[in-house]
Structures are given as structure tokens and as C-alpha cells.
Design an enzyme around this catalytic site. Structure first.
Site: not given
Length: 366
Positions: A85, A211, A305
């Protein structure tokens, strides 16, 4: 998981505690012993995370001590531990977790914010280190929130619901009756997009993976307010727009998958439409045809964000959190979660890592 590491006290981890009263506003000196989930290096979460004991530490005058009530395990939390990240807490002894809800336990003698023991608060904007039983940070970190919603909703209100709200508001001016299209519609953000759009009178076209159980997934999304739900294979045809019926061509699309699922959004967007990418679950690139740019004048944008919250948006963030919690109280915004005791952190982590099928989002209960 190991539990022998002793953490050194620091400004970010100072705690305030009264041993004589359940809550305190007095100048107490030390915290209770606490437990925290930490990691010293990046790697697979089930290998590098461990629960440790944190010793009592000294009081800070402008600090607020909180007792954590609940904190979710988000994909971004896993990514931080893995080291992939973009923004990560410093190592070693990084405490995991990024959002959550807590109860004010005690306040420092110089605190001026209107916070009292027993109040519910969240770190707003979110901050590192929510996977621990007690936290002390400066008073301006905490935002008082309503305490009449389920704690798992207060714990998870910031990252996913706020992402959905900002994307609906920040890129295209939408009016009631307009339509948006999104892939990854069964994700928490996707479910929030459906419900927040419904509140605003915006129609939603939703794309899900092919799926087993896809028909059941379609029905669940329609119960939340989805106008149309398609599998990727249903839209992978030449005249996909004919499937929209009376719905207008969408002006805005949200992509969290990439690959072919992103191409399907581009196929449905109207002339001059905008696709916002906020994730890449398939780990496949977004590929755009030349004709989409030349003849459809498509715009491609991105949304993160954390970058938005770091741009002097603290008060805006708190105002929107209050709005979202109000919708949750009115049952207009909901999504499935599973509370797991903090004492069973290993089980919650395994579920979040997909070792037990596809359970709901895991929320630690302290």
C-alpha cells in the site's frame, strides 16, 4: 502468535486511565495494560502479525484515552501489512488497523474538545493503529459520533461508505433520473453506491462476476435498490446497450476490478462519460480503445480516499460521516458484516484472507 514484545511508550501510544473509577476526567497517571496487533516487517499477514501486551504508559495532558469497541479488517489493512500500500506506518512495532469506533475512557486535564467519558468516537480522518484495546492520541484526532447505531457500522463508516459518497459527488454532476454503472457491485463500496444513489434518485447499472450463486447475488443487490444487475458474460456482447431498456446511458462509471470488467463499463458509458478507477481486484490493466477516446470522448479518472482526506478535508470528512451514520440509523445504508471477538483475532484474520470461503467483512469486537 507471539505475545512477548514490550513496546516503548511514545506520544502516539500514551494512555490515560483511572484504576479507581470505570471512567475518569481527572489527571490519572497511567493506562491499563493493553493488547495490540503489531508487525515488525512487511509480509504475509498470517505470518508477520502478532498480538502483544502493551505495558501501562504515562498520561499526556492534551490526550484522550479511548477503549476500542470495534474495528474492521479492510483489504487496505492487509495491503499495508504486506507492504504494497502506498502509505504505511513506520516499522518496527507498527500497530495494524486504520479505522474503528471507540468509547472515551478518560481525558487529559488540558483537553478542550467537548468529549466526555462514555462518548463514542472515531479517528477522523482515520489513523494508524486501531487494532488495540486502548489508544491515546491528541484530542483533535477524535470525532464524537452518535451511539445509537450498531457498533460495526460506526466502526466501518469511513473507508468504504465515504469512498462511495465522494465518487458520486466529485466527478460528474448527477441529477435525479441519471444513471451510473459500476463493476464489483457486490463489494461493500458497490453496495454503498447502490444505496446512496437510490437516496439521490440516481439509477444504477451493476456488473458482477460470473460465479456460482450469481442469481442470488443479483437478488440481494436489487433488494438494496439496484435497478439492473448483469454478469460480465451477459454484457460481453455486441449490442450491450440494448440490455439497458428504458434506463438512460450512464454518465459515470466506477471501476474497482480492471481488465475486461473495466472495458464493459466503457462500452456502456454515454458520449463524454467518465470512468473513475478506485481499485484493481483482478490485477489486470485498464485497456481503452482509441475509438473510445476519439469518438466517445471518454474521460478516465482515479480516486484514492486517503489522498482526498489528506487535503485539508478533516471537517468535511466529519460532516459526511455524520450524514452516513444518519442514513444507517434510518436503515437506508447497510451491508453485511461479522463481528468476531478480538480474542479470536487469528480466526478473523483467516476469514479476511479468504481461508474460510467468502464470509462477510470481518469486524473485530473488543
Amino acid at each position: 502468535m507471539a505475545s512477548a514484545l514490550r513496546l516503548l511508550p511514545s506520544t502516539a501510544t500514551r494512555l490515560l486511565f483511572s484504576r479507581r473509577l470505570p471512567f475518569s476526567t481527572a489527571a490519572s497517571l497511567f493506562s491499563p495494560s493493553s493488547k495490540a496487533v503489531i508487525y515488525d516487517q512487511h509480509g504475509p499477514p498470517d505470518q508477520v502479525l502478532r498480538v502483544v501486551d502493551v505495558p501501562p504508559v504515562e498520561l499526556g495532558e492534551r490526550d484522550v484515552c479511548v477503549k476500542m469497541l470495534a474495528a474492521p479488517i479492510n483489504p487496505s489493512d492487509i495491503n499495508r501489512v504486506q507492504g504494497v500500500y502506498p502509505v504505511r506506518p513506520p516499522l518496527p512495532a507498527a500497530v495494524a488497523g486504520y479505522e474503528g469506533v471507540a468509547q472515551v475512557h478518560a481525558v487529559g486535564p488540558a483537553v478542550t474538545f467537548p468529549l466526555s467519558p462514555g462518548d463514542w468516537v472515531i479517528p477522523s480522518p482515520p489513523s494508524f493503529g486501531t487494532w488495540q484495546t486502548y489508544i491515546v492520541k491528541p484530542e483533535d484526532v477524535w470525532h464524537k459520533v452518535r451511539g445509537d447505531v450498531p457498533m460495526e457500522y460506526a466502526a466501518s463508516v469511513t473507508v468504504n461508505p465515504l469512498t462511495a459518497l465522494r465518487m458520486l459527488q466529485d466527478f460528474v454532476e448527477l441529477n435525479p433520473g441519471d444513471a451510473i454503472v459500476q463493476n464489483g457491485a457486490t463489494s461493500i463500496v458497490g453496495q454503498c453506491v447502490i444505496q446512496l444513489a437510490k437516496v439521490q434518485g440516481i439509477r444504477t447499472i451493476n456488473i458482477i462476476r460470473d460465479r456460482p450463486g450469481s442469481e442470488e447475488a443479483k437478488e440481494k443487490l436489487k433488494q438494496l435498490g439496484a435497478d439492473e444487475v448483469f454478469t460480465e458474460s451477459q454484457l460481453d456482447v455486441k449490442n450491450a446497450k440494448s440490455l439497458l431498456g428504458a434506463l438512460p446511458e450512464p454518465a459515470l462509471g466506477f471501476n474497482c476490478v480492471g481488465g475486461n470488467a473495466a472495458s464493459l463499463i466503457l462500452k456502456l458509458l454515454r458520449q463524454g462519460g467518465t470512468m473513475v478507477t478506485y481499485g484493481g481486484m483482478s490485477k489486470k490493466p485498464v485497456t481503452v480503445s482509441t475509438s473510445s477516446f476519439i469518438f466517445k470522448d471518454i474521460s478516465l479518472r482515479g480516486f484514492w480516499l486517503q489522498k482526498w482526506m489528506n487535503s485539508d478535508k478533516a471537517q468535511d470528512c466529519r460532516t459526511m460521516v455524520d450524514y452516513l451514520l444518519g442514513l444507517m440509523k434510518e436503515d437506508k445504508l447497510k451491508y453485511e458484516m461479522e463481528l468476531t471477538p478480538f480474542s479470536e483475532f487469528g480466526l478473523a484474520l483467516d476469514k479476511a484472507l479468504g481461508k474460510h470461503g467468502s464470509p462477510p467483512k470481518q469486524v473485530l469486537r473488543f
